[in-house]
Design an enzyme around this catalytic site. Structure first.
Site, PDB file in Angstrom:
ATOM      1  N   CYS A   1       0.865  -1.182   0.000  1.00  0.00           N
ATOM      2  CA  CYS A   1       0.000   0.000   0.000  1.00  0.00           C
ATOM      3  C   CYS A   1       0.904   1.236   0.000  1.00  0.00           C
ATOM      4  O   CYS A   1       1.695   1.425   0.928  1.00  0.00           O
ATOM      5  CB  CYS A   1      -0.900  -0.009   1.242  1.00  0.00           C
ATOM      6  SG  CYS A   1      -1.904   1.466   1.365  1.00  0.00           S
TER       7      CYS A   1
ATOM      8  N   CYS B   1      -3.319   7.172  -4.477  1.00  0.00           N
ATOM      9  CA  CYS B   1      -3.064   5.734  -4.484  1.00  0.00           C
ATOM     10  C   CYS B   1      -1.670   5.436  -5.046  1.00  0.00           C
ATOM     11  O   CYS B   1      -1.419   5.562  -6.247  1.00  0.00           O
ATOM     12  CB  CYS B   1      -4.123   4.967  -5.281  1.00  0.00           C
ATOM     13  SG  CYS B   1      -4.037   3.207  -4.983  1.00  0.00           S
TER      14      CYS B   1
HETATM   15  O1  PYC Z   1      -1.821   3.936  -1.859  1.00  0.00           O
HETATM   16  O2  PYC Z   1      -1.348   1.966  -2.682  1.00  0.00           O
HETATM   17  C1  PYC Z   1      -2.097   2.732  -2.115  1.00  0.00           C
HETATM   18  C2  PYC Z   1      -3.429   2.257  -1.691  1.00  0.00           C
HETATM   19  C3  PYC Z   1      -3.974   1.034  -1.886  1.00  0.00           C
HETATM   20  C4  PYC Z   1      -5.242   1.055  -1.346  1.00  0.00           C
HETATM   21  C5  PYC Z   1      -5.456   2.301  -0.816  1.00  0.00           C
HETATM   22  N1  PYC Z   1      -4.333   3.023  -1.049  1.00  0.00           N
END
Ligand code: PYC
Length: 333
Positions: free
Chosen positions: A91, A254
């Protein structure tokens, strides 16, 4: 006050997305590697995950990371990711939160202007370079795990949506990358429920018709993330609505999704190495990424992604379980 269990945490957010960093109260999890520990956690520790991320201590978009002793000599800490969706292999926003917490609490040796923290994750070694001034972690650049494109212009039959075109890419998790206007929806938070429902329908159909699996670690499989691209997104600047199982949006851009998107763009010949790429979240926060090399992952052509973002500590806390609490494992509404 009574406590059948106590867990200490430093809560943070990365560009709007929470990371509850568990610093005490969970012992070493069995397993010779973090991937094995993740497998053990999937089989035995789901009540602990739910206690820490579900209501009433968390919420339906909660995310966190359990610190562990590393399983390899070249890492400073091991990390097990806990989210509303389960135990993730990797993550990105969570790792930026972990690196910020480790530096600002002094859980690693801090040097200014940069502190390097090497993290043992279930998806592989991740290096965080933390820009530090006067003890403050100002931003974090992560060198993520090898990322790769899996499929271009694939199609999937989705009940209610018809045939949907998508690209599949891996950046620590698998991402179906879909242009939002192809399913007839605007990039508008007022329409989030429809966008989320479409994302869940697409991931269900992808997993039934063409479930992705990592070529080296078969435990990393399945699509739990749909990266909807806003109209006008291109190879230097994208905006996304990141729909995640079982029903929430990433508030950050993300990190693993940014890595997957850069791998997709590179495979399409649109993003050369060492070229800046800005990824923007549904709430308008940003990571800046770049590809710093090429490699191979289980025989597939792959890239080495980096991205930079910021995190802030929001609380230090001790979470308790009163023995009479009727929701020892939390609940989801
Ligand atoms: O930042 O990789 C990330 C992530 C995965 C799910 C929520 N954030």
């Amino acid at each position: 006050m009574r406590a059948a269990r106590t867990v200490s945490a430093v809560d943070s957010h990365t560009e709007g997305m929470p990371t509850r960093v568990i610093t005490g109260g969970v012992g070493p999890i069995p397993g010779a590697t973090m991937a094995e520990r993740r497998r053990h956690a999937v089989e035995h520790l789901d009540p602990l995950r739910r206690f820490l991320v579900d209501e009433p201590r968390g919420h339906s978009a909660m995310s966190g990371a359990i610190l562990q002793p590393p399983t390899r000599p070249d890492a400073d800490w091991g990390v097990l990711y806990i989210e509303a969706s389960g135990f993730l292999p990797m993550c990105g926003h969570g790792t930026i939160g972990v690196a910020t917490v480790l530096v600002e609490t002094g859980m690693v040796t801090v040097t200014e202007p940069e502190t390097t923290v090497r993290l043992d994750t279930p998806a592989g070694l991740v290096e965080a370079r933390v820009a530090v001034r006067d003890g403050v972690a100002e931003q974090v650049t992560l060198r993520n795990v090898d990322s790769f494109a899996v499929a271009q212009d694939a199609t999937v039959d989705v009940p209610g949506l018809g045939t949907v075109r998508y690209d599949m890419a891996y950046g620590g998790n698998f991402y179906a990358i879909v242009e939002l206007d192809r399913i007839g929806l605007p990039f508008d938070r007022a329409r989030k429920d429809e966008i989320l429902a479409a994302g869940l329908d697409i991931m269900r159909a992808v997993n039934a018709q063409s479930r992705p699996a990592h070529p080296v670690d078969p435990l990393i499989n399945g699509c739990k993330h749909v990266q909807f691209l806003a109209p006008g997104s291109h190879a230097r600047h994208s905006r996304n609505a990141m729909a995640i199982h079982p029903g929430w949006f990433d508030r950050s851009p993300c990190g693993t999704g940014t890595s997957a998107r850069m791998a997709q763009l590179h495979a399409r010949g649109e993003l050369p190495l060492h070229t800046e790429f800005v990824n923007e979240s549904f709430i308008g926060t940003r990571f800046t990424g770049r590809l710093v090399g090429t490699t191979r992952a289980g025989g597939l052509p792959a890239v080495v992604p980096e991205f930079t973002g910021r995190a802030w500590i929001t609380a230090t806390a001790t979470y308790l379980l009163d023995p009479a609490d009727p929701f020892p494992h939390g609940f989801v509404l």
